[in-house]
Scaffold this active site. Structure first.
Site, mmCIF file in Angstrom:
data_model
loop_
_atom_site.group_PDB
_atom_site.id
_atom_site.type_symbol
_atom_site.label_atom_id
_atom_site.label_comp_id
_atom_site.label_asym_id
_atom_site.label_seq_id
_atom_site.Cartn_x
_atom_site.Cartn_y
_atom_site.Cartn_z
ATOM 1 N N GLY A 1 15.548 -33.961 -0.938
ATOM 2 C CA GLY A 1 16.367 -33.013 -0.207
ATOM 3 C C GLY A 1 15.549 -32.431 0.929
ATOM 4 O O GLY A 1 14.324 -32.365 0.838
ATOM 5 N N GLN B 1 13.211 -26.777 7.769
ATOM 6 C CA GLN B 1 11.935 -27.424 7.438
ATOM 7 C C GLN B 1 11.492 -28.376 8.542
ATOM 8 O O GLN B 1 10.326 -28.751 8.612
ATOM 9 C CB GLN B 1 12.049 -28.195 6.124
ATOM 10 C CG GLN B 1 12.209 -27.299 4.908
ATOM 11 C CD GLN B 1 12.246 -28.134 3.647
ATOM 12 O OE1 GLN B 1 13.287 -28.660 3.277
ATOM 13 N NE2 GLN B 1 11.101 -28.256 2.990
ATOM 14 N N CYS C 1 7.784 -28.165 -2.908
ATOM 15 C CA CYS C 1 8.472 -28.084 -1.617
ATOM 16 C C CYS C 1 7.640 -28.821 -0.581
ATOM 17 O O CYS C 1 6.421 -28.639 -0.532
ATOM 18 C CB CYS C 1 8.635 -26.611 -1.221
ATOM 19 S SG CYS C 1 9.442 -26.375 0.370
ATOM 20 N N LEU C 2 8.296 -29.649 0.223
ATOM 21 C CA LEU C 2 7.568 -30.399 1.257
ATOM 22 C C LEU C 2 6.867 -29.456 2.222
ATOM 23 O O LEU C 2 5.895 -29.838 2.865
ATOM 24 C CB LEU C 2 8.542 -31.300 2.027
ATOM 25 C CG LEU C 2 9.178 -32.435 1.217
ATOM 26 C CD1 LEU C 2 10.273 -33.110 2.024
ATOM 27 C CD2 LEU C 2 8.133 -33.445 0.781
ATOM 28 N N HIS D 1 17.705 -25.054 -4.065
ATOM 29 C CA HIS D 1 16.428 -24.987 -3.340
ATOM 30 C C HIS D 1 16.669 -25.126 -1.833
ATOM 31 O O HIS D 1 16.141 -24.342 -1.037
ATOM 32 C CB HIS D 1 15.507 -26.095 -3.869
ATOM 33 C CG HIS D 1 14.168 -26.180 -3.198
ATOM 34 N ND1 HIS D 1 12.991 -25.912 -3.844
ATOM 35 C CD2 HIS D 1 13.825 -26.514 -1.918
ATOM 36 C CE1 HIS D 1 11.980 -26.071 -3.000
ATOM 37 N NE2 HIS D 1 12.462 -26.438 -1.825
ATOM 38 N N GLU D 2 17.497 -26.115 -1.447
ATOM 39 C CA GLU D 2 17.728 -26.351 -0.010
ATOM 40 C C GLU D 2 18.548 -25.224 0.606
ATOM 41 O O GLU D 2 18.313 -24.825 1.742
ATOM 42 C CB GLU D 2 18.409 -27.704 0.218
ATOM 43 C CG GLU D 2 17.671 -28.931 -0.323
ATOM 44 C CD GLU D 2 16.210 -29.013 0.062
ATOM 45 O OE1 GLU D 2 15.788 -28.365 1.043
ATOM 46 O OE2 GLU D 2 15.461 -29.711 -0.647
ATOM 47 N N HIS E 1 16.436 -22.400 1.599
ATOM 48 C CA HIS E 1 15.729 -22.604 2.870
ATOM 49 C C HIS E 1 16.557 -22.072 4.043
ATOM 50 O O HIS E 1 15.999 -21.608 5.039
ATOM 51 C CB HIS E 1 15.451 -24.100 3.101
ATOM 52 C CG HIS E 1 14.182 -24.593 2.472
ATOM 53 N ND1 HIS E 1 12.944 -24.073 2.762
ATOM 54 C CD2 HIS E 1 13.960 -25.587 1.579
ATOM 55 C CE1 HIS E 1 12.008 -24.724 2.069
ATOM 56 N NE2 HIS E 1 12.607 -25.647 1.337
HETATM 57 NI NI NI Z 1 11.621 -26.987 0.059
#
Ligand code: NI
Length: 174
Positions: free
Chosen positions: A46, A51, A90-91, A132-133, A136
């Site tokens: 995702g 991001q 998380c990326l 989670h997304e 963001h």
């Molecule tokens: Ni994340």
């Protein structure tokens, strides 16, 4: 299409409340294509537009079969229930993983990349990815949802050691 640079913890765009997408123009569709490519490049499941430095209410998630990607434009959680705890990463915060408690299931309404209304109900990992997304889009990171002691320990560790760039490739990085 292009792989975009994933913004890391400390970048102000990750703390901004993203703006709603207006009309789904060619430009928006191009951003969606880039987000999908970036998600695959990072081996994520995702990715939220902020991001990639784009402060719009737009996320991409891999589909339930894990074969394709789906874009959700202006997604909103309209219903949720239960409780589940599982490890997340998380990326944008590579190398950091911690168990996060979230709703066990969610119902999300959004607009598709083609401009059609979408309503989807998700449980398990997919419900977690969506929550989670969507966080963001409001400038919220998963570490914000940890108990204060764990959160402070992680923040101190990041301050001291920085982020481990080599640790970005993890199956549960979102
Ligand atoms: Ni994340």
């Amino acid at each position: 299409m292009a792989v975009l640079r994933v913004r890391k913890y400390g970048d102000p765009v990750l703390r901004r409340r993203a703006l709603p997408v207006g009309e789904i123009t060619g430009e928006v569709r191009a951003i969606i294509a880039d987000l999908v490519e970036t998600m695959y490049d990072e081996v994520g499941i995702g990715l939220a537009a902020p991001q990639a430095g784009v402060s719009l209410r737009l996320i991409v998630v891999s589909d339930e079969e894990g074969r394709g990607a789906e874009a959700l434009v202006n997604p909103v959680i309209v219903e949720q229930g239960g409780q589940a705890t599982a490890e997340e990463g998380c990326l944008s915060i590579p190398g950091i993983f911690a168990p996060v408690t979230r709703a066990a299931w969610v119902r999300v309404e959004a607009t598709s990349a083609e401009g059609r209304p979408l309503s989807l109900r998700a449980t398990g990992l997919r419900a977690r990815v969506l929550q989670h997304e969507l966080d963001h889009l409001d400038g919220v990171l998963f570490i914000d949802r940890l108990d204060p002691v764990t959160r402070d320990r992680i923040k101190r560790r990041i301050k001291k050691e920085g982020l481990r760039e080599d640790a970005a490739h993890h199956a549960f990085a979102l």
